[in-house]
Enzyme design. Structure first.
Site, PDB file in Angstrom:
ATOM      1  N   LYS A 109       0.892  -1.670   0.455  1.00 35.33           N
ATOM      2  CA  LYS A 109       0.017  -0.198  -0.160  1.00 35.33           C
ATOM      3  C   LYS A 109       0.863   1.233  -0.287  1.00 35.33           C
ATOM      4  CE  LYS A 109      -3.229  -0.916  -0.481  1.00 35.33           C
ATOM      5  NZ  LYS A 109      -3.309  -2.149  -2.109  1.00 35.33           N
ATOM      6  N   HIS A 132       6.753  -8.064  -1.916  1.00 31.66           N
ATOM      7  CA  HIS A 132       7.270  -6.866  -0.843  1.00 31.66           C
ATOM      8  C   HIS A 132       7.996  -8.171   0.834  1.00 31.66           C
ATOM      9  CE1 HIS A 132       3.532  -5.139  -1.744  1.00 31.66           C
ATOM     10  NE2 HIS A 132       2.628  -6.577  -2.161  1.00 31.66           N
ATOM     11  N   SER A 174      -4.817   3.479   4.011  1.00 28.78           N
ATOM     12  CA  SER A 174      -4.777   3.217   2.891  1.00 28.78           C
ATOM     13  C   SER A 174      -5.097   1.190   2.647  1.00 28.78           C
ATOM     14  CB  SER A 174      -3.478   3.011   2.043  1.00 28.78           C
ATOM     15  OG  SER A 174      -3.795   2.972   0.356  1.00 28.78           O
ATOM     16  N   TYR A 184       7.159   7.785  -1.573  1.00 19.67           N
ATOM     17  CA  TYR A 184       5.705   8.216  -2.082  1.00 19.67           C
ATOM     18  C   TYR A 184       5.812   9.642  -2.183  1.00 19.67           C
ATOM     19  CZ  TYR A 184       1.147   8.398  -3.036  1.00 19.67           C
ATOM     20  OH  TYR A 184      -0.684   8.212  -3.803  1.00 19.67           O
ATOM     21  N   ARG A 221      -7.304   4.506  -5.288  1.00 20.86           N
ATOM     22  CA  ARG A 221      -8.105   4.654  -4.056  1.00 20.86           C
ATOM     23  C   ARG A 221      -8.372   6.503  -4.503  1.00 20.86           C
ATOM     24  NH1 ARG A 221      -9.363   6.323   0.858  1.00 20.86           N
ATOM     25  NH2 ARG A 221      -7.163   6.246   0.865  1.00 20.86           N
ATOM     26  N   GLY A 246      -5.177   8.338  -3.947  1.00 25.10           N
ATOM     27  CA  GLY A 246      -3.794   8.525  -4.277  1.00 25.10           C
ATOM     28  C   GLY A 246      -3.242  10.417  -4.242  1.00 25.10           C
TER      29      GLY A 246
HETATM   30  P1  A3P Z   1      -4.265   5.640  -0.624  1.00 30.72           P
HETATM   31  O1  A3P Z   1      -5.155   4.571  -0.745  1.00 30.72           O
HETATM   32  O2  A3P Z   1      -4.148   6.383   0.104  1.00 30.72           O
HETATM   33  O3  A3P Z   1      -5.232   5.718  -2.333  1.00 30.72           O
HETATM   34  P2  A3P Z   1      -0.312  -0.294  -4.144  1.00 30.72           P
HETATM   35  O4  A3P Z   1       0.344   0.204  -5.509  1.00 30.72           O
HETATM   36  O5  A3P Z   1       1.503  -0.770  -2.917  1.00 30.72           O
HETATM   37  O6  A3P Z   1      -1.122  -1.094  -3.265  1.00 30.72           O
HETATM   38  O7  A3P Z   1      -0.011   1.599  -3.131  1.00 30.72           O
HETATM   39  C1  A3P Z   1      -2.055   1.353  -3.643  1.00 30.72           C
HETATM   40  C2  A3P Z   1      -1.909   2.864  -3.048  1.00 30.72           C
HETATM   41  O8  A3P Z   1      -1.455   4.021  -3.642  1.00 30.72           O
HETATM   42  C3  A3P Z   1      -3.383   3.104  -2.887  1.00 30.72           C
HETATM   43  O9  A3P Z   1      -3.065   5.199  -1.745  1.00 30.72           O
HETATM   44  C4  A3P Z   1      -3.341   4.054  -4.102  1.00 30.72           C
HETATM   45  O10 A3P Z   1      -4.560   4.861  -4.508  1.00 30.72           O
HETATM   46  C5  A3P Z   1      -1.803   5.012  -4.387  1.00 30.72           C
HETATM   47  N1  A3P Z   1      -2.251   4.550  -6.038  1.00 30.72           N
HETATM   48  C6  A3P Z   1      -2.270   3.504  -6.980  1.00 30.72           C
HETATM   49  N2  A3P Z   1      -1.902   4.363  -8.083  1.00 30.72           N
HETATM   50  C7  A3P Z   1      -1.768   6.044  -8.099  1.00 30.72           C
HETATM   51  C8  A3P Z   1      -0.952   6.259  -8.738  1.00 30.72           C
HETATM   52  N3  A3P Z   1      -0.828   6.485 -10.134  1.00 30.72           N
HETATM   53  N4  A3P Z   1      -0.113   7.312  -8.540  1.00 30.72           N
HETATM   54  C9  A3P Z   1       0.083   7.531  -6.810  1.00 30.72           C
HETATM   55  N5  A3P Z   1      -0.679   6.615  -6.092  1.00 30.72           N
HETATM   56  C10 A3P Z   1      -1.577   5.439  -7.281  1.00 30.72           C
END
Ligand code: A3P
Length: 321
Positions: free
Chosen positions: A68, A133, A163, A222, A287, A289
């Site tokens: 996440k 991971h 997240s 991030y 979600r 981002g």
């Molecule tokens: P949020 O839940 O805070 O929105 P992972 O990919 O490690 O599972 O992490 C998911 C998180 O990365 C989520 O955060 C998601 O919305 C965010 N995310 C996915 N694609 C993204 C993008 N292109 N740019 C920025 N954040 C992104």
């Protein structure tokens, strides 16, 4: 794209079953504590096979993340960056427009070694782009001893937790379970109990290694990626020995990649809105981002608790969020 098949409970080897019987569990038997880390039940077999069989190539590029923290985003960026000659980031046929990022970049202990049959890696051309991971302590020697490069992405613990809470509830509901309250998951997370946790140990393990091995491990945040994506991408390309050429600079290819991989672009693609990856809806990987969404979910007390743990753990190693 990869065709993913995942293990059913009955498919576990006797070795894995024996090991699991000897390990402490948490979160209603969903997590197993293996060598200090909490590994999801369904990935235990994959972890053992990965460590037994994976042979790293010196040219491999391994994306490592705690769940996440933006894995999906960085998978898209790395895929676009490394394949930018073959696939113009502006092309109508770019694979990211038709394939979910998780199906373009496999997670070793899940997608390659986590199934009944180990998937062949022979179809991947060099440099192979792979991900995991796992915390540094659980990485196979083959990765540590080879010249392969590691890109580590981290994210502030409060947004990571929020997240994770949303994501886990998505998978719980899909499995027919009740969603958890934020308080329940918060207690676990702050005590280190979450998939691949403790979060802090995970981040510190790679941070420490990156200080000693700056040519092998590239540490990305991030929040910095959100703030200065082009600067981060250029540094990332240099680290991976594929810096943007003067011609690419003129054409601003870096910007094309940032745009292609932006949350707005990827989250609106049909391929990322429908279907499932493992027990999660593909859409659950996109979600909000944003940086700072924790303010909408954590109480002041929860925020202070995470701040205190983070300060205690990270201060001595010079890490700040
Ligand atoms: P949020 O839940 O805070 O929105 P992972 O990919 O490690 O599972 O992490 C998911 C998180 O990365 C989520 O955060 C998601 O919305 C965010 N995310 C996915 N694609 C993204 C993008 N292109 N740019 C920025 N954040 C992104």
């Amino acid at each position: 794209p990869l065709v993913l098949k995942h293990l059913q409970e009955d498919d576990l080897t006797e070795e894995c079953k024996d090991l699991m019987r000897s390990l402490p569990t948490a979160d209603q038997g969903f997590l197993y504590q293996y060598q200090g880390s909490w590994i999801p039940r369904s990935f235990m077999q994959g972890l053992l096979s990965f460590n037994k069989h994976f042979q790293a190539h010196d040219t491999d590029i391994l994306l490592v993340t705690f769940p996440k923290v933006g894995t999906t985003w960085l998978k898209s960026i790395l895929f676009s960056l490394l394949n930018r000659v073959r696939y113009d980031p502006n092309a109508q046929q770019h694979p990211l427009l038709t394939t979910h990022p998780h199906e373009l970049v496999p997670i070793l202990e899940i997608d390659i070694y986590g199934g009944k049959q180990v998937l062949e890696l022979t179809h991947l051309t060099s440099p192979r782009l792979l991900s995991t991971h796992l915390p540094y302590s659980l990485l196979t020697r083959s990765v540590k001893d080879s010249m392969c490069k590691i890109v580590y992405l981290c994210r502030n613990p409060k947004d990571t937790f929020v997240s994770l809470w949303h994501f886990q509830n998505n998978t719980r509901v899909n499995r027919g379970m009740n969603p958890s309250t934020i308080e329940q998951d918060f207690d676990n997370f702050s005590n280190g109990i979450s998939p691949y946790g403790p979060y802090w140990d995970h981040v510190m393990s790679y941070w420490k290694e990156s200080l000693e091995k700056s040519k092998k491990i590239f540490f990305l945040e991030y929040e910095k990626m959100k703030e200065q994506p082009t600067i981060c991408l250029k540094k990332l390309a240099e680290f991976l020995d594929c810096a943007f050429s003067p011609e690419e600079e003129v054409k601003n290819v870096v910007n094309d990649i940032v745009r292609l991989c932006s949350f707005e672009n990827l989250s609106n693609l049909e391929v990322n809105k429908n279907g499932k990856y493992l027990a999660a809806n593909k859409a659950a990987f996109f979600r909000r981002g944003e940086v700072g969404d924790w303010k909408n979910h954590l109480t002041a007390e929860m925020s202070e608790t995470l701040d205190r743990i983070t300060e205690e753990k990270f201060h001595s190693v010079g890490l700040k969020f």
